[in-house]
Design an enzyme around this catalytic site. Structure first.
Site, PDB file in Angstrom:
ATOM      1  N   THR A 173       0.847  -1.180   0.000  1.00 24.97           N
ATOM      2  CA  THR A 173       0.000   0.000   0.000  1.00 24.97           C
ATOM      3  C   THR A 173       0.885   1.233   0.000  1.00 24.97           C
ATOM      4  OG1 THR A 173      -1.625   1.297   1.215  1.00 24.97           O
ATOM      5  CG2 THR A 173      -0.233  -0.151   2.536  1.00 24.97           C
ATOM      6  N   GLU A 316      -4.563  -2.759   4.899  1.00 18.92           N
ATOM      7  CA  GLU A 316      -4.111  -3.286   6.197  1.00 18.92           C
ATOM      8  C   GLU A 316      -5.209  -4.079   6.914  1.00 18.92           C
ATOM      9  OE1 GLU A 316      -3.501  -0.287   5.027  1.00 18.92           O
ATOM     10  OE2 GLU A 316      -1.581   0.522   5.708  1.00 18.92           O
ATOM     11  N   LYS A 425      -5.941  10.824  -2.195  1.00 23.58           N
ATOM     12  CA  LYS A 425      -6.516   9.671  -2.889  1.00 23.58           C
ATOM     13  C   LYS A 425      -7.332  10.131  -4.087  1.00 23.58           C
ATOM     14  CE  LYS A 425      -7.699   5.088  -1.699  1.00 23.58           C
ATOM     15  NZ  LYS A 425      -8.399   4.165  -0.843  1.00 23.58           N
ATOM     16  N   TRP A 430      -3.539   6.078  -4.484  1.00 28.36           N
ATOM     17  CA  TRP A 430      -2.816   7.020  -3.641  1.00 28.36           C
ATOM     18  C   TRP A 430      -1.806   7.860  -4.415  1.00 28.36           C
ATOM     19  CZ3 TRP A 430      -5.026   7.880   0.702  1.00 28.36           C
ATOM     20  CH2 TRP A 430      -5.644   6.855   1.420  1.00 28.36           C
TER      21      TRP A 430
HETATM   22  P1  ADP Z   1      -9.052   0.533  -0.300  1.00 32.51           P
HETATM   23  O1  ADP Z   1      -8.955   1.697  -1.237  1.00 32.51           O
HETATM   24  O2  ADP Z   1      -9.120  -0.771  -0.992  1.00 32.51           O
HETATM   25  O3  ADP Z   1     -10.133   0.715   0.731  1.00 32.51           O
HETATM   26  P2  ADP Z   1      -6.455   1.415   0.719  1.00 32.51           P
HETATM   27  O4  ADP Z   1      -5.614   0.731   1.727  1.00 32.51           O
HETATM   28  O5  ADP Z   1      -5.863   1.765  -0.589  1.00 32.51           O
HETATM   29  O6  ADP Z   1      -7.681   0.444   0.535  1.00 32.51           O
HETATM   30  O7  ADP Z   1      -7.083   2.735   1.311  1.00 32.51           O
HETATM   31  C1  ADP Z   1      -7.642   2.774   2.603  1.00 32.51           C
HETATM   32  C2  ADP Z   1      -8.005   4.195   2.953  1.00 32.51           C
HETATM   33  O8  ADP Z   1      -8.947   4.706   1.984  1.00 32.51           O
HETATM   34  C3  ADP Z   1      -8.698   4.367   4.266  1.00 32.51           C
HETATM   35  O9  ADP Z   1      -7.792   4.434   5.341  1.00 32.51           O
HETATM   36  C4  ADP Z   1      -9.434   5.697   4.063  1.00 32.51           C
HETATM   37  O10 ADP Z   1      -8.553   6.801   4.214  1.00 32.51           O
HETATM   38  C5  ADP Z   1      -9.841   5.613   2.612  1.00 32.51           C
HETATM   39  N1  ADP Z   1     -11.206   5.060   2.477  1.00 32.51           N
HETATM   40  C6  ADP Z   1     -11.543   3.799   2.153  1.00 32.51           C
HETATM   41  N2  ADP Z   1     -12.881   3.669   2.098  1.00 32.51           N
HETATM   42  C7  ADP Z   1     -13.419   4.865   2.403  1.00 32.51           C
HETATM   43  C8  ADP Z   1     -14.754   5.370   2.542  1.00 32.51           C
HETATM   44  N3  ADP Z   1     -15.820   4.624   2.320  1.00 32.51           N
HETATM   45  N4  ADP Z   1     -14.899   6.674   2.896  1.00 32.51           N
HETATM   46  C9  ADP Z   1     -13.828   7.458   3.114  1.00 32.51           C
HETATM   47  N5  ADP Z   1     -12.555   7.049   3.000  1.00 32.51           N
HETATM   48  C10 ADP Z   1     -12.344   5.767   2.659  1.00 32.51           C
END
Ligand code: ADP
Length: 529
Positions: A173, A316, A425, A430
């Site tokens: 990640t 994570e 994001k 990212w």
């Molecule tokens: P994924 O994008 O598959 O959920 P990542 O590890 O790339 O996994 O990103 C995780 C992060 O994305 C979270 O810690 C949060 O900051 C953001 N995030 C994920 N889902 C949401 C959501 N529904 N609303 C707001 N932020 C989110």
């Protein structure tokens, strides 16, 4: 004293064994950009995974060795997943959207011994081969190379067995500061995550489900759908082409009931449906996550009879943390109240615990008001990153700090309000603010720079770059963009460059990013008009 029950290790290959035995003829469909459609089934996936596992062992793969994949969503990629894991290896899915420096770092850090890749990434593979130090075998999924490998093997192979706590998958990640970090999933964590994921309040998967994962397989284990769909014997539909017209066609032709992806892809689908009147077939369930799902989007699909599950998770967390499923009092709520609820990030299933803490680490009340650092713990949540000198990253009671800022409501609902990690994001991927800043200060004429994410209707966030010019310098936005182009991926380039007199700092001289984010929260991007 032991109880009266049997046991077997919770190993991922048992999912495939089950799918093969109980749902062998349930289809796996792959649509390849260009028009080719390939059909297999769970029986075929199990047979070919055994062939591939045999081939990998013959190549010298040992238990725990990493097998990389650089590929889009398709059936051959799925074989590489189960084949690598069945051979006792650790599957390493590589994010194809990263740029060269990150790809070099990740593959070398993971010490991948085998790399499977799509032909579309062949130029990238050729370019980086000299810098990848551990890869011994490169195998292209296309042009018959992969198929020939399978055809040359018998399927007489018994999965490599072992402890349920052994690792089986590695996902990096870049949603943290510094170099990308590897999250090492275990057989057991993956199996119990799948058991939770299929349940009605979460993804509600069954033998009747037809699942079209839009989320890439390289993103947080493809949101674990290749495992949970096998667990229930659902049908899987993959496509290497995400254009809305293709998605609608697949939904109609294959009878898709479930799909999952980031808001950006659903926005494109909404616009397509609006413009063309295209139907969504039998679609009954859509999971939106990775970034906050906008209210208008939730409303749009809910009004079309689709259950929208707004999900929050992280690489994570394997990755699921919460989903906004209906509550006991659902029928008494007005549609707008239901939408209010669905705009938040939802409730935890059994297996995930959440709490919020203030700056001093004191646990905050679940009053829906107090916002603090969001922490989590549970059996599919990270303990430590892969080969990371920092060691365990959880506190003495097992809490992992998510880097999200949130409020918890009295009914257990999570509401993400901000982020403490310094990353941006965009469209579900990212962008490192720090990498952008470091690259920018290397540009002649730039004294200091800060990258901040601001709201964008399509991408959720886009970076802007705040720049303090060097005294007497006359650097232009174009010169900065040209300079950055040599250092970062094109989609990382800031949408706007804003020249400022000075930037705020902390007492120790670091950029005060929280203040800057606050200040530019409502910044209107020209690209968003
Ligand atoms: P994924 O994008 O598959 O959920 P990542 O590890 O790339 O996994 O990103 C995780 C992060 O994305 C979270 O810690 C949060 O900051 C953001 N995030 C994920 N889902 C949401 C959501 N529904 N609303 C707001 N932020 C989110």
């Amino acid at each position: 004293m032991l109880g009266g029950m049997q046991d077997w290790p919770l190993r991922v290959m048992r999912l495939l064994d089950h799918a093969e035995r109980e749902h062998g003829s349930r289809e796996i469909v792959s649509f390849y950009a260009g028009g080719e459609k390939v059909r297999s089934d769970w029986r075929g996936v199990a047979r070919d995974s055994r062939r591939l596992a045999r081939a990998l062992v013959r190549m010298g793969l040992k238990r725990g060795d990493r097998v990389g994949t650089l590929a889009m969503n398709h059936g051959r990629h799925l074989l590489a997943w189960y084949g690598a894991i069945g051979a006792g290896g650790v599957l390493h899915t590589i994010n194809t959207r990263l740029f060269d420096e990150q790809l070099v770092y990740i593959v070398n850090h993971a010490e991948d011994r085998v790399l499977f890749y799509d032909k579309s990434f062949a130029p990238l593979v050729e370019r980086l081969k000299p810098r990848w130090t551990s890869v011994e075998h490169y195998i292209c999924f296309d042009d018959g190379e992969f198929d020939a490998l399978l055809a040359g093997e018998s399927d007489d192979f018994a999965w490599v067995e072992g402890d349920e706590r052994e690792p089986m998958m590695l996902c990096y990640t870049s949603g943290t500061t510094g170099n990308p970090k590897g999250v090492l999933y275990e057989h057991r964590s993956t199996v119990i995550h799948a058991m939770m994921q299929i349940s009605p309040d979460i993804f509600d998967l069954s033998a009747r489900s037809v699942v079209l994962p839009i989320v890439p397989m390289f993103h947080a284990a493809g949101w674990a759908l290749p495992f949970s769909t096998a667990m229930v014997g659902g049908k899987l539909v993959y496509s290497t082409d995400y254009t809305p017209a293709v998605m609608c066609e697949l939904m109609r032709d294959e009878g898709v009931t479930h799909t999952a992806g980031v808001p950006t892809v659903w926005l494109a689908l909404m616009q397509h449906v609006e413009a063309t009147g295209a139907g969504l077939g039998k679609l009954s369930s859509m999971h939106i996550g990775g970034s906050a799902a906008p209210r208008a989007m939730i409303r749009y699909f809910t009004e079309r009879g689709i259950r929208v599950g707004h999900a929050w998770g992280m690489t994570e967390m394997s990755p699921l943390g919460t989903v906004g499923a209906a509550t006991g009092d659902w029928d008494e709520l007005s549609f707008d109240q239901q939408l209010d609820y669905m705009c938040k990030q939802g409730r935890v299933p059994f297996g995930v615990e959440l709490r919020t803490v203030d700056g001093e680490g004191r646990v905050l009340p679940r009053d829906g008001q107090s916002s603090g650092r969001l922490q989590t713990r549970g059996p599919w949540i990270i303990r430590q990153y892969f080969q990371d000198s920092n060691g365990p990253i959880i506190d003495a009671e097992g809490w992992f700090d998510t880097g999200d800022i949130a409020a918890l409501h009295p009914n257990g609902v999570l509401q993400i309000t901000d982020r403490s990690k310094d990353v941006i994001k965009s469209g579900g991927e990212w962008i490192s603010s720090i990498d952008l800043e470091n690259a920018a200060v290397g540009c002649p004429g730039v004294a200091e720079a800060a990258a901040v994410g601001v709201y964008h209707p399509k991408w959720d966030e886009r970076p802007i770059l705040l720049v303090v010019k060097r005294e007497g310098g006359d650097v232009t936005p174009q010169a900065i963009l040209d300079h950055l182009s040599g250092h970062v991926a094109k989609w990382w380039l800031p949408d706007e460059i804003v020249f400022v007199e000075s930037l705020p700092h902390t007492a120790t001289g670091k950029l005060l990013k929280t203040a800057l984010r606050e200040q530019y929260r409502d910044y209107k991007l020209a690209s968003a008009a």
